[in-house]
Scaffold this active site. Structure first.
Site: not given
Length: 484
Positions: A33, A35-36, A40, A61, A167
């Protein structure tokens, strides 16, 4: 099989693949669903006997085992993100919500000889980056200030547990899956400990590690290669709030040059509060963000921020709901910029021909003009119908250089056995279908012909023409004139 690159996205695991976490609990993977970072994200379920529902409350993740970001994220959750710790903190601060995603499990897996690391997390909703793009990069001021207050709560908890996030950005801020009024700060892949058991790291610039983080928002400390700090997180927050209020940042045009971005941030911080206040748009004052960044400027590297003071700076007096509808003025801004655009390309081409050399021959084929002859610049496309291959067109001529151009045009026409005009005589373009596009030059002398006579062969001006070069009616199939 050779080990994959450490910084690449992993190859997808098959739908229905079963993962076993560190406490021997099993999880079934659904579809990818998102990606970070370098991983994935899959839907997941505790029910391994059935396909994963699209309404599940869990995501997993997955990254290559050799990757670092997920390892860093797991380190944060194991030290500071345990549910019981967060619950205790919320009770002590009388908070209804603390926007750190719940950690459920983690472990390692192997597929086709490749090792993976995974982490099971609470499922979240859409991220603010998608909403920001829909809104022209902006949010309503009350919503920006409310988001800032929520992030101050989250950062205070993270800092109290000896971590910095490093971040903060719209793509790492996500709404709740079940409750869109809840906001979460996700992705702790760059989180690091600024303090080890009460001993804070020292300020030390390391230019080999400079500019870490997301270039638009990263702190000036990070630009100089200094380890993360609490004041750095608050400064990143200030840059984000400024972007969401204004829709852009002063250094957006230099994002490919990290040094220029750093210098622009230095200039902004050196000129506070005026440098930020003057960026206000559509009545949405940036005074609060200027105050926040001015407070950051007063902090030393080891200083603990006054979180209550930060909340007061961002306070609106009431606990506003998160309203991500389009801010006032976003559409107006587009309309204003549209009004400042130059005329359409067709008109611009017509007017610009006044300053081009006279063309010796122009062919019109498939809606384009092709220039021939010595010293003629490449012609631009003209939006007209299909023209006869042998028809010709002269560009409009500038008054100051007419004599010189006529002399050159005369030589060119003699070579082509075409009669010369002594002064401004313009040939028209005629399509096979009879459609005529008339491009008239600006001049104080006008034709005596009516608009109904635009399809005549010659557009003769009021200036006298040598009788030798006056043409009769068109002769022949293509309407070409005969020599006098």
């Amino acid at each position: 099989m050779s080990a994959p690159k450490k910084r690449g996205l992993p190859k997808p695991l098959p739908d229905g693949f079963i993962l076993t976490d560190n406490v021997k609990k099993k999880w079934r993977l659904g579809k990818v669903v998102g990606q970070g970072g370098f991983g994935l994200i899959y839907y997941a379920s505790q029910d391994i006997g059935s396909a994963v529902s699209a309404d599940t409350d869990f995501v997993v993740k997955v990254e290559y085992h050799e990757n670092g970001p997920l390892f860093c994220e797991l380190s944060f959750y194991k030290r500071a993100g345990r549910p019981e710790m967060m619950q205790k903190w919320m009770q002590s601060k009388r908070l209804d919500h603390l926007g750190i995603p719940k950690y459920w499990a983690s472990g390692q897996a192997e597929y086709n000889g490749i090792k993976y690391r995974f982490m099971v997390m609470e499922r979240l909703g859409t991220d603010l980056q998608k909403i920001s793009e829909r809104n022209g990069g902006r949010f309503k001021k009350a919503t920006v200030l409310r988001v800032g207050q929520v992030l101050v709560d989250i950062l205070e908890y993270i800092h109290e547990n000896e971590f910095v996030h490093a971040d903060i950005k719209a793509s790492n801020l996500m709404l709740g899956h079940r409750n869109p009024q809840e906001l979460y700060l996700a992705d702790y892949g760059l989180a690091n400990r600024y303090c080890n058991d009460g001993v804070q790291k020292q300020y030390h610039e390391n230019h080999r590690k400079g500019h870490d983080g997301t270039i638009e928002y990263t702190s000036l400390d990070a630009h100089r290669g200094v380890t993360g700090s609490r004041r750095g997180d608050i400064q990143i927050l200030g840059f984000c709030l400024l972007h969401w209020l204004c829709g852009s940042l002063p250094w957006d045009g230099d994002l490919k040059n990290a040094v220029k971005v750093m210098e622009a941030k230095d200039r902004l911080m050196d000129s506070l509060p005026e440098s930020v206040q003057q960026l206000s748009v559509n009545g949405a004052s940036t005074a609060e963000v200027a105050s926040l960044l001015l407070y950051v400027k007063s902090l030393n590297f080891h200083d603990k921020p006054d979180y209550q003071r930060l909340r007061q700076i961002l306070s609106t007096g009431t606990k506003e709901k998160l309203d991500f509808s389009v801010p006032r003025g976003v559409g107006e801004k587009k309309s204003a910029s549209k009004a400042l655009e130059p005329p359409n390309r067709g008109k611009a081409r017509c007017s610009s021909t006044k300053h081009q050399p006279a063309m010796s021959s122009i062919e019109v084929q498939n809606g384009q003009r092709k220039a021939k002859g010595q010293g003629v610049s490449k012609a631009k496309p003209v939006a007209i119908g299909e023209e006869d291959d042998d028809e010709e067109d002269d560009d409009e001529e500038d008054e100051g250089g007419r004599e010189k151009k006529l002399k050159q045009a005369s030589c060119n026409r003699r070579r082509q056995n075409v009669p010369q005009k002594s002064d401004r005589v313009t040939r028209s373009l005629r399509s096979r279908a009879g459609t005529l596009k008339s491009y008239k030059e600006d001049d104080s002398t006008n034709d005596d012909d009516d608009e109904e006579e635009e399809e005549k062969e010659e557009d003769v001006r009021s200036n006298p023409i040598d009788p030798r070069y006056i043409r009769g009616p068109p002769k022949g199939k293509r309407g070409r004139p005969k020599m006098v």
